[in-house]
Scaffold this motif. Sequence first.
Motif, mmCIF file in Angstrom:
data_model
loop_
_atom_site.group_PDB
_atom_site.id
_atom_site.type_symbol
_atom_site.label_atom_id
_atom_site.label_comp_id
_atom_site.label_asym_id
_atom_site.label_seq_id
_atom_site.Cartn_x
_atom_site.Cartn_y
_atom_site.Cartn_z
ATOM 1 N N PRO A 211 0.802 -1.223 0.000
ATOM 2 C CA PRO A 211 0.000 0.000 0.000
ATOM 3 C C PRO A 211 0.835 1.274 0.000
ATOM 4 C CG PRO A 211 -0.976 -1.607 1.480
ATOM 5 C CD PRO A 211 0.358 -2.165 1.052
ATOM 6 N N VAL A 212 1.947 1.264 0.741
ATOM 7 C CA VAL A 212 2.816 2.442 0.746
ATOM 8 C C VAL A 212 3.425 2.659 -0.637
ATOM 9 C CG1 VAL A 212 4.904 3.468 1.718
ATOM 10 C CG2 VAL A 212 3.318 2.237 3.201
ATOM 11 N N LEU A 213 3.738 1.561 -1.333
ATOM 12 C CA LEU A 213 4.262 1.682 -2.691
ATOM 13 C C LEU A 213 3.238 2.329 -3.610
ATOM 14 C CD1 LEU A 213 6.433 1.063 -4.841
ATOM 15 C CD2 LEU A 213 5.316 -1.162 -5.177
ATOM 16 N N VAL A 214 1.974 1.954 -3.442
ATOM 17 C CA VAL A 214 0.910 2.567 -4.238
ATOM 18 C C VAL A 214 0.891 4.069 -4.012
ATOM 19 C CG1 VAL A 214 -1.592 2.751 -4.523
ATOM 20 C CG2 VAL A 214 -0.518 0.501 -4.335
ATOM 21 N N PHE A 215 1.011 4.479 -2.753
ATOM 22 C CA PHE A 215 1.030 5.912 -2.441
ATOM 23 C C PHE A 215 2.220 6.609 -3.098
ATOM 24 C CE2 PHE A 215 3.047 9.109 0.320
ATOM 25 C CZ PHE A 215 2.110 10.124 0.201
ATOM 26 N N ALA A 245 -3.344 -0.483 -7.212
ATOM 27 C CA ALA A 245 -3.792 -1.060 -5.941
ATOM 28 C C ALA A 245 -4.622 -2.316 -6.159
ATOM 29 C CB ALA A 245 -4.599 -0.024 -5.160
ATOM 30 N N ASN A 246 -5.533 -2.287 -7.109
ATOM 31 C CA ASN A 246 -6.377 -3.450 -7.363
ATOM 32 C C ASN A 246 -5.585 -4.623 -7.920
ATOM 33 O OD1 ASN A 246 -9.594 -2.978 -7.116
ATOM 34 N ND2 ASN A 246 -8.569 -1.033 -7.498
ATOM 35 N N VAL A 272 -9.887 -0.076 4.065
ATOM 36 C CA VAL A 272 -10.460 -1.257 3.427
ATOM 37 C C VAL A 272 -9.569 -1.674 2.261
ATOM 38 C CG1 VAL A 272 -12.843 -0.782 4.081
ATOM 39 C CG2 VAL A 272 -11.924 0.196 1.971
ATOM 40 N N ALA A 273 -9.522 -2.950 2.013
ATOM 41 C CA ALA A 273 -8.761 -3.454 0.874
ATOM 42 C C ALA A 273 -9.565 -3.265 -0.398
ATOM 43 C CB ALA A 273 -8.443 -4.933 1.075
ATOM 44 N N VAL A 404 -11.477 2.027 -4.575
ATOM 45 C CA VAL A 404 -10.496 3.108 -4.439
ATOM 46 C C VAL A 404 -10.034 3.187 -2.986
ATOM 47 C CG1 VAL A 404 -9.999 5.536 -4.864
ATOM 48 C CG2 VAL A 404 -11.732 4.362 -6.238
ATOM 49 N N PRO A 405 -8.872 2.638 -2.652
ATOM 50 C CA PRO A 405 -8.385 2.705 -1.267
ATOM 51 C C PRO A 405 -7.842 4.086 -0.933
ATOM 52 C CG PRO A 405 -6.743 1.674 -2.646
ATOM 53 C CD PRO A 405 -7.949 1.919 -3.532
ATOM 54 N N PHE A 406 -7.660 4.339 0.363
ATOM 55 C CA PHE A 406 -7.090 5.618 0.808
ATOM 56 C C PHE A 406 -5.782 5.920 0.094
ATOM 57 C CE2 PHE A 406 -8.853 6.360 5.377
ATOM 58 C CZ PHE A 406 -10.074 6.672 4.819
#
Length: 501
Positions: A211-215, A245-246, A272-273, A404-406
């Motif tokens: 998730p941090v990589l996505v950010f 992310a997906n 949420v995932a 769409v995650p945070f």
Amino acid sequence: MPSPESPSSALDTVNSVDSTDTPGSTNALDRFFLISRRGSTVAQEIRGGLATFLAMSYIIVLNPLVLSGPDANGDTLGIARVAAVTALVAGISTIAMGVWARHPFALAAGLGVNALVAITVATTTGITWPAVMGLVVIAGLVMVLLVATGFRQAVFNAVPDALKTAIVVGIGLFIALIGLVNSGFIRRVPDAAGTTVPVGLGTGGELEGWPVLVFVVGLLVTAVLVVRKTRGAILIGIVVATVLANILEAVFHIGPSVDEAGNANPTGWSLVAPSFPEWTAPDLSLVGRADLLGAFTQVGPLMALLLVFAILLSVFFDAMGTSVGLAREAGNVTKDGDIPHLNRVLMVDALAVSAGGGASGSANQIFVESGTGIGEGARTGFASVVTGVLFLLAMFLTPLIYLVPFEAVAPALVVVGFMMATQVVQIDWADWGAALPAFLTFILMPFTYSIANGIGAGMIAYAVIRTAQGRAKDVHPLLWVVAAAFVVYFGMGVFRGLLGL
């Protein structure tokens, strides 16, 4: 930035700013929303409205979690029901803001007020959810009265320019911090009292997890596109991060940071995932369940009035500060620094507070995430209509929100925060009597996670320092009233102790 609009002698009445004979107008939609006049296009407004919705849609998931605890009777509002009314009130309020006030400001349940409400329910003996929501309705009605009498706009006009600029900068820093925390780039860690505060880099001082990589990818893509002045840069960044992310969730099954059993997953998605849950019909049974006078009998009139005061002061200045920051960022201010139709903006906000309480979703307020749409080019109320319609659709299409995650929208918040923070150069740093209060205003907003706290500290400091300089005449009389109110607000715990509440 588009050119500022013409000054208005009565900002809450139709005037030349709303003239249908607007240069550059091509159709009724353009003329009504002043799209061409504000240097925008229909496509640009749609992109902005969509970007704002994507940045705010998390509230439909998060608000039910904040308000999910039991009240004094053991009753719960219910996650599914709160989600439905959260989307409903946000949609109606945001459309009203777009059509009547004609600004690109979106509204939804305010987390600052809702945290106060949740803590009140959890710690106050004998108070129930309907009674607390009744207090929110009362606070909103008092705000309606303050707007109708012109008091709220008078307070706005009494704020010195340095503090108005500081509010914009503070909101920018606040938005950026929200993005950094929501992405997991900055982690919440326990403090000495056992509560969590947003400090620390990643997990244990290191950046870990997909998730941090996505950010990070989303932030770099968005920053590059914005610097290159690519049309739709912020929205493209959100889409790229969402797709990534997906894909990562489908391949690695990362999961949320806290699963349904309450087990922690430090490298999981922050709320949420990315997923596509089954469709469920919206449950609006909470609408109309607020008990206006319940708290007065459950905890006594004095305690109930203190709670109303706390809620009122929070929502009163959050909206004022947010509208100032967003309007300046959008360029929708007059040459004198006024916001056209400010009374309409404040009235919609006040009515949204009561509407949120009446629907048991708690107070609705102007969201700082509206800056995401403004950063994408939104300049008019048509963008708010787009956002509002998407919120109403979200009642029926909730699964789409979970895609769409945070972490996918957090980069947009950081970039928009940067845009707003650049206005810090407008503060006269040589005038310490104004600069120091301005500094307190913009640093306390992110540090305390509250726009109202920053405004309150700045106003108190301005009044005290100007008086110490022998320039008390520079302090507007209303500013003294507001500063005194904030002294009571900040000392609420002391006053409750003295009164034995």
